[in-house]
Design an enzyme around this catalytic site. Structure first.
Site, PDB file in Angstrom:
ATOM      1  N   CYS A   2      39.019  -0.988 -27.499  1.00 31.49           N
ATOM      2  CA  CYS A   2      38.357   0.240 -27.079  1.00 31.49           C
ATOM      3  C   CYS A   2      37.311   0.542 -28.147  1.00 31.49           C
ATOM      4  O   CYS A   2      37.278  -0.094 -29.190  1.00 31.49           O
ATOM      5  CB  CYS A   2      39.340   1.396 -27.019  1.00 31.49           C
ATOM      6  SG  CYS A   2      40.695   1.078 -25.878  1.00 31.49           S
ATOM      7  N   ARG A  27      32.733  -2.779 -25.666  1.00 32.28           N
ATOM      8  CA  ARG A  27      34.138  -2.911 -26.060  1.00 32.28           C
ATOM      9  C   ARG A  27      35.103  -2.392 -24.992  1.00 32.28           C
ATOM     10  O   ARG A  27      36.318  -2.552 -25.103  1.00 32.28           O
ATOM     11  CB  ARG A  27      34.413  -2.127 -27.352  1.00 32.28           C
ATOM     12  CG  ARG A  27      33.683  -2.651 -28.560  1.00 32.28           C
ATOM     13  CD  ARG A  27      34.039  -1.822 -29.772  1.00 32.28           C
ATOM     14  NE  ARG A  27      35.434  -1.943 -30.123  1.00 32.28           N
ATOM     15  CZ  ARG A  27      35.913  -2.801 -31.000  1.00 32.28           C
ATOM     16  NH1 ARG A  27      35.117  -3.617 -31.637  1.00 32.28           N
ATOM     17  NH2 ARG A  27      37.211  -2.843 -31.261  1.00 32.28           N
ATOM     18  N   TRP A  74      39.244   0.706 -22.842  1.00 33.52           N
ATOM     19  CA  TRP A  74      39.546  -0.539 -22.138  1.00 33.52           C
ATOM     20  C   TRP A  74      41.063  -0.478 -21.946  1.00 33.52           C
ATOM     21  O   TRP A  74      41.824  -0.686 -22.870  1.00 33.52           O
ATOM     22  CB  TRP A  74      39.137  -1.731 -22.998  1.00 33.52           C
ATOM     23  CG  TRP A  74      39.537  -3.042 -22.422  1.00 33.52           C
ATOM     24  CD1 TRP A  74      40.578  -3.836 -22.817  1.00 33.52           C
ATOM     25  CD2 TRP A  74      38.904  -3.739 -21.346  1.00 33.52           C
ATOM     26  NE1 TRP A  74      40.623  -4.957 -22.053  1.00 33.52           N
ATOM     27  CE2 TRP A  74      39.621  -4.941 -21.144  1.00 33.52           C
ATOM     28  CE3 TRP A  74      37.809  -3.462 -20.531  1.00 33.52           C
ATOM     29  CZ2 TRP A  74      39.275  -5.853 -20.154  1.00 33.52           C
ATOM     30  CZ3 TRP A  74      37.465  -4.384 -19.561  1.00 33.52           C
ATOM     31  CH2 TRP A  74      38.196  -5.568 -19.377  1.00 33.52           C
ATOM     32  N   ASN A 100      42.721   2.842 -30.680  1.00 29.03           N
ATOM     33  CA  ASN A 100      42.423   1.493 -30.219  1.00 29.03           C
ATOM     34  C   ASN A 100      43.606   0.630 -30.655  1.00 29.03           C
ATOM     35  O   ASN A 100      43.976   0.653 -31.823  1.00 29.03           O
ATOM     36  CB  ASN A 100      41.116   1.026 -30.889  1.00 29.03           C
ATOM     37  CG  ASN A 100      40.752  -0.393 -30.498  1.00 29.03           C
ATOM     38  OD1 ASN A 100      41.312  -0.955 -29.574  1.00 29.03           O
ATOM     39  ND2 ASN A 100      39.790  -0.954 -31.210  1.00 29.03           N
ATOM     40  N   GLY A 101      44.229  -0.091 -29.727  1.00 28.22           N
ATOM     41  CA  GLY A 101      45.383  -0.917 -30.083  1.00 28.22           C
ATOM     42  C   GLY A 101      46.516  -0.704 -29.098  1.00 28.22           C
ATOM     43  O   GLY A 101      46.318  -0.128 -28.026  1.00 28.22           O
ATOM     44  N   GLU A 482      37.572 -27.838 -16.647  1.00 25.36           N
ATOM     45  CA  GLU A 482      37.051 -26.623 -17.282  1.00 25.36           C
ATOM     46  C   GLU A 482      35.866 -26.955 -18.204  1.00 25.36           C
ATOM     47  O   GLU A 482      34.865 -26.226 -18.231  1.00 25.36           O
ATOM     48  CB  GLU A 482      38.194 -25.927 -18.049  1.00 25.36           C
ATOM     49  CG  GLU A 482      37.826 -24.677 -18.819  1.00 25.36           C
ATOM     50  CD  GLU A 482      37.245 -23.555 -17.971  1.00 25.36           C
ATOM     51  OE1 GLU A 482      37.271 -23.633 -16.744  1.00 25.36           O
ATOM     52  OE2 GLU A 482      36.716 -22.604 -18.581  1.00 25.36           O
ATOM     53  N   LYS A 486      32.129 -25.437 -17.705  1.00 24.42           N
ATOM     54  CA  LYS A 486      31.389 -24.693 -18.740  1.00 24.42           C
ATOM     55  C   LYS A 486      29.990 -25.274 -18.891  1.00 24.42           C
ATOM     56  O   LYS A 486      29.006 -24.547 -18.984  1.00 24.42           O
ATOM     57  CB  LYS A 486      32.110 -24.750 -20.100  1.00 24.42           C
ATOM     58  CG  LYS A 486      33.381 -23.952 -20.218  1.00 24.42           C
ATOM     59  CD  LYS A 486      33.196 -22.446 -20.258  1.00 24.42           C
ATOM     60  CE  LYS A 486      33.237 -21.820 -18.913  1.00 24.42           C
ATOM     61  NZ  LYS A 486      34.445 -21.387 -18.328  1.00 24.42           N
ATOM     62  N   GLU A 489      27.746 -24.466 -15.724  1.00 18.54           N
ATOM     63  CA  GLU A 489      27.312 -23.096 -15.459  1.00 18.54           C
ATOM     64  C   GLU A 489      26.344 -22.540 -16.494  1.00 18.54           C
ATOM     65  O   GLU A 489      25.512 -21.713 -16.144  1.00 18.54           O
ATOM     66  CB  GLU A 489      28.500 -22.158 -15.221  1.00 18.54           C
ATOM     67  CG  GLU A 489      29.395 -21.919 -16.388  1.00 18.54           C
ATOM     68  CD  GLU A 489      30.534 -20.956 -16.044  1.00 18.54           C
ATOM     69  OE1 GLU A 489      30.389 -20.102 -15.166  1.00 18.54           O
ATOM     70  OE2 GLU A 489      31.587 -21.061 -16.701  1.00 18.54           O
ATOM     71  N   HIS A 505      38.398 -45.554  -9.376  1.00 18.03           N
ATOM     72  CA  HIS A 505      38.329 -45.445  -7.921  1.00 18.03           C
ATOM     73  C   HIS A 505      36.966 -44.949  -7.446  1.00 18.03           C
ATOM     74  O   HIS A 505      36.841 -44.460  -6.339  1.00 18.03           O
ATOM     75  CB  HIS A 505      39.454 -44.523  -7.419  1.00 18.03           C
ATOM     76  CG  HIS A 505      40.805 -45.024  -7.812  1.00 18.03           C
ATOM     77  ND1 HIS A 505      41.463 -46.023  -7.130  1.00 18.03           N
ATOM     78  CD2 HIS A 505      41.600 -44.712  -8.871  1.00 18.03           C
ATOM     79  CE1 HIS A 505      42.618 -46.277  -7.728  1.00 18.03           C
ATOM     80  NE2 HIS A 505      42.719 -45.489  -8.799  1.00 18.03           N
ATOM     81  N   LYS A 604      29.244 -12.067 -13.276  1.00 19.53           N
ATOM     82  CA  LYS A 604      30.514 -12.065 -14.008  1.00 19.53           C
ATOM     83  C   LYS A 604      31.690 -11.921 -13.051  1.00 19.53           C
ATOM     84  O   LYS A 604      32.730 -12.530 -13.221  1.00 19.53           O
ATOM     85  CB  LYS A 604      30.515 -10.927 -15.036  1.00 19.53           C
ATOM     86  CG  LYS A 604      31.772 -10.841 -15.871  1.00 19.53           C
ATOM     87  CD  LYS A 604      31.905 -12.032 -16.800  1.00 19.53           C
ATOM     88  CE  LYS A 604      33.243 -12.107 -17.494  1.00 19.53           C
ATOM     89  NZ  LYS A 604      33.572 -13.474 -17.904  1.00 19.53           N
TER      90      LYS A 604
HETATM   91  O1  M6R Z   1      37.508 -12.748 -12.666  1.00 26.86           O
HETATM   92  P1  M6R Z   1      38.102 -14.026 -12.168  1.00 26.86           P
HETATM   93  O2  M6R Z   1      38.947 -14.718 -13.164  1.00 26.86           O
HETATM   94  O3  M6R Z   1      38.817 -13.870 -10.857  1.00 26.86           O
HETATM   95  O4  M6R Z   1      36.846 -14.945 -11.892  1.00 26.86           O
HETATM   96  C1  M6R Z   1      36.972 -16.198 -11.316  1.00 26.86           C
HETATM   97  C2  M6R Z   1      35.694 -16.987 -11.445  1.00 26.86           C
HETATM   98  O5  M6R Z   1      34.647 -16.335 -10.800  1.00 26.86           O
HETATM   99  C3  M6R Z   1      35.309 -17.218 -12.908  1.00 26.86           C
HETATM  100  O6  M6R Z   1      36.343 -17.838 -13.626  1.00 26.86           O
HETATM  101  C4  M6R Z   1      34.044 -18.074 -13.000  1.00 26.86           C
HETATM  102  O7  M6R Z   1      34.317 -19.363 -12.547  1.00 26.86           O
HETATM  103  C5  M6R Z   1      33.509 -18.098 -14.431  1.00 26.86           C
HETATM  104  N1  M6R Z   1      32.087 -17.963 -14.422  1.00 26.86           N
HETATM  105  C6  M6R Z   1      33.848 -19.337 -15.147  1.00 26.86           C
HETATM  106  O8  M6R Z   1      33.312 -19.375 -16.428  1.00 26.86           O
END
Ligand code: M6R
Length: 609
Positions: A2, A27, A74, A100-101, A482, A486, A489, A505, A604
């Site tokens: 927070c 935050r 938060w 905060n905590g 993953e 990364k 994206e 394959h 996001k």
């Molecule tokens: O908020 P969520 O975890 O449900 O989001 C899922 C995906 O949209 C999210 O993980 C997305 O793939 C990210 N940009 C990955 O870095």
């Protein structure tokens, strides 16, 4: 996570507190509040929502006074709402607290205080603090605060003011950062530097188990036992934007570096080494329900889906229940099979992903229980799930999910231990070994983060490539996915993750000098097999970067670059192998001049189908 701001001095507090809160919004941003003391009066305003809602409220009827506290929340306990927003007060609204905590023993304290006649107005853990201070207050705020701090367990960064001592602002810290800003006939308190940088760049840091008494013309620091402490002051040379990111160039880099803390916070209070068990209070499943589960379905999207895949490996290995992991967008429209003995787990950082939410509702419509692993308290998924585990990763601002991922796998580890102990598939000896190994993970992550310069150099070698393959096996197959996600994206490089053995394959046809291959190869039971896969790539002229276990000299001879990770148990390797891949993607994106925190075409939180 927070945001806290405090002011005592000769200026009107309200604009300083509001401006500070805006600077701290990264935050936490689900509710906010301000309290200002003006002579005998305390003005208190709280709103659900962002700081501009608070600002609109204060514009209508401003608060006057030269000492006060502000907070942007938060949520960790209790949904984001006006009543749960800080500041919190005692029964008579004379003692004001921002926090905060997490107060771990709040439930016991709340019960004790309620029995003594205190009235609680929120669902937060924080509210026990003003009531405890009220209980101990006999005309000396500092003494009452000290007595209170002896009673609370957990983490705190606190700001406290009291109507009866209107020139004094008390700060206390244990585990949640607090900085003291030193002005001329005015002093500031903040959870982070950006909040006060406009007013002063002279600061002192409060350390754990310390208290500071701030007045307009002086600050006194002491430890919890009352011993005075002289603290040197520091001059901040950052600008406000750099300070918001704690000196990191991007939120993504900051969040990658916050992972040891995110994992520690997610584990906090949930692993009991003495009893060899996990503690989970929010699942809302009875013992017969837990024993009856014969199938687990995990559903999620993106990075959370990858975390779910690691969950499958953990749960099947240690709890011996069949687990399916399915992309939520597929699951919601498929005629999937589940019944009342199935447990459905949804995973979502934001708690707002449309497909994950819809998958959850589909299951609930059949009266099957859903638990959520979620980072945002008060989000739709967190509210509507039947039970769950909050990850305490703090707000994730960068679009590329990093710390939320490792916090999710920490939550899945805790759940595995919890179910394994209840269903007796994990012995107490094994549980202790697992807990000890898990508790070492944050410091092992720190060790990898210290290798940042080397990972940057590796990125330098690969940033021109337009394609990449990521290979992993077992627990690290999801990490291959993953790592590739990364890179895709944030740097717009085409990358694919595969189970390493699948390469033969088809994907092997792609291998040439111009196709970097990232191989995740910790020393585990498939290590020899993965060395075979490396040989296959090498024989076709591929350029290989390996993520391997510290001390593995053999692999060094086979590949072009190695990033080492500390040794750990096989089932914990994803916590470590993912970190270099996040950093690799980050540095490649930087070299390609990409907008790391806001990559093109992405949001996001994906709240539409
Ligand atoms: O908020 P969520 O975890 O449900 O989001 C899922 C995906 O949209 C999210 O993980 C997305 O793939 C990210 N940009 C990955 O870095």
């Amino acid at each position: 996570m927070c945001g806290i701001i405090g002011y005592v001095g000769k200026q009107e507090a309200m604009p300083i507190l509001l401006e500070g809160l805006k600077r701290l919004e990264y935050r936490g941003y689900d509710s906010a509040g301000i309290a200002i003391i003006n002579g005998e009066k305390i003005g208190l305003r709280r709103v659900a929502g962002k700081i501009n809602s608070l600002e609109a409220n204060l514009q209508k009827s401003p608060l006057e006074g030269r000492i006060g506290l502000g907070h942007t929340r938060w949520a960790t306990h209790g949904e984001p709402s006006e009543s749960n927003a800080h500041p919190h007060t005692d029964c008579k609204e004379e003692i004001i607290v921002v926090h905060n905590g997490i107060i771990e023993n709040f439930a016991v304290l709340r019960e004790e205080l309620q029995m003594e006649g205190h009235t609680f107005r929120s669902e937060t853990d924080t509210e026990v603090i003003p009531h405890l201070i009220e209980k101990y207050y006999e005309g000396n705020l500092e003494e009452a605060v000290r007595k209170t701090l002896q009673r609370i367990q957990g983490t705190y960064g606190l700001g406290i003011v009291c109507k009866h001592e209107p020139k004094k602002l008390i700060a206390a810290r244990n585990g949640s950062p607090l900085v003291l800003g030193l002005g001329k006939e005015e002093n500031f308190l903040a959870s982070d530097i950006p909040a006060i940088l406009k007013h002063t760049n002279e600061v002192s840091y409060l350390e754990d188990r310390e208290i500071a008494i701030l007045e307009a013309k002086k600050i006194q620091i002491s430890n919890l036992e009352g011993k005075r402490i002289e603290r040197e002051k520091k001059t901040i040379t950052w600008n406000a934007e750099m300070a918001e990111k704690n000196g990191f160039a991007h939120f993504m880099l900051k969040e990658i570096n916050e992972q040891p803390k995110a994992v520690t916070d997610t584990l906090r209070g949930r692993l009991d080494l003495d009893k060899a068990e996990a503690v989970l209070g929010g699942l809302n499943l009875t013992l017969p329900e837990l024993l009856e589960i014969d199938r687990i379905i995990i559903t999620a999207c993106g990075t959370s889906w990858h975390a779910g895949m690691i969950g499958k490996y953990l749960l099947e290995e240690f709890v011996r229940i069949p687990v399916e992991v399915e992309n939520a967008a597929e699951f919601r429209y498929r005629n999937a099979i589940f019944d009342r003995r199935s447990l459905v787990i949804v995973i979502s950082q934001s708690g707002e992903t449309a497909d994950t939410l819809a998958a959850m509702k589909k299951v609930q419509a059949e009266r099957v229980k859903v638990i959520a692993i979620c980072n945002v308290v008060g989000s739709s998924i967190a509210r509507e799930a039947d039970g769950g585990i909050f990850t305490h990763a703090g707000p994730e601002i960068g679009v590329a999910s990093t710390k939320a991922f490792t916090a999710q796998i920490a939550a899945l580890f805790i759940l595995t231990l919890y179910l394994g102990r209840i269903r007796k598939t994990i012995s107490s000896m094994e549980a202790r070994k697992m807990i000890e190994a898990m508790q070492d993970i944050p410091q092992k992550m720190e060790a990898i983060l210290r290798e940042d310069e080397w990972i940057k150099k590796c990125a330098e070698a690969y940033f021109r490539a337009n394609n990449a393959l990521y290979l992993g096996r077992g627990y690290n197959y999801p990490i291959a996915l993953e790592g590739a996600l990364k890179l895709k994206e944030i740097s717009y490089v085409h990358a694919e993750g595969y189970p390493a053995a699948e390469m033969k394959h088809g994907p092997i046809a792609l291998i040439d000098w111009n196709m970097p291959v990232v191989v995740i190869a910790p020393k585990d039971k498939t290590y020899d097999k993965i060395l075979g896969n490396i040989e296959e790539v090498k024989a076709r002229g591929g350029d290989i970067l390996a993520v391997a276990t510290q001390g593995d000299e053999e692999i060094k001879k086979l590949v072009n670059h190695v990033i080492y990770i500390p040794e750990t148990e096989e089932y914990l390797t994803p916590f470590l192998t993912v970190v270099p891949l996040q950093l690799l993607a980050y540095y490649i994106a930087i070299r390609r001049n990409c907008n790391v925190d806001q990559p093109r075409n992405l949001a996001k939180s994906v709240t539409v189908e």
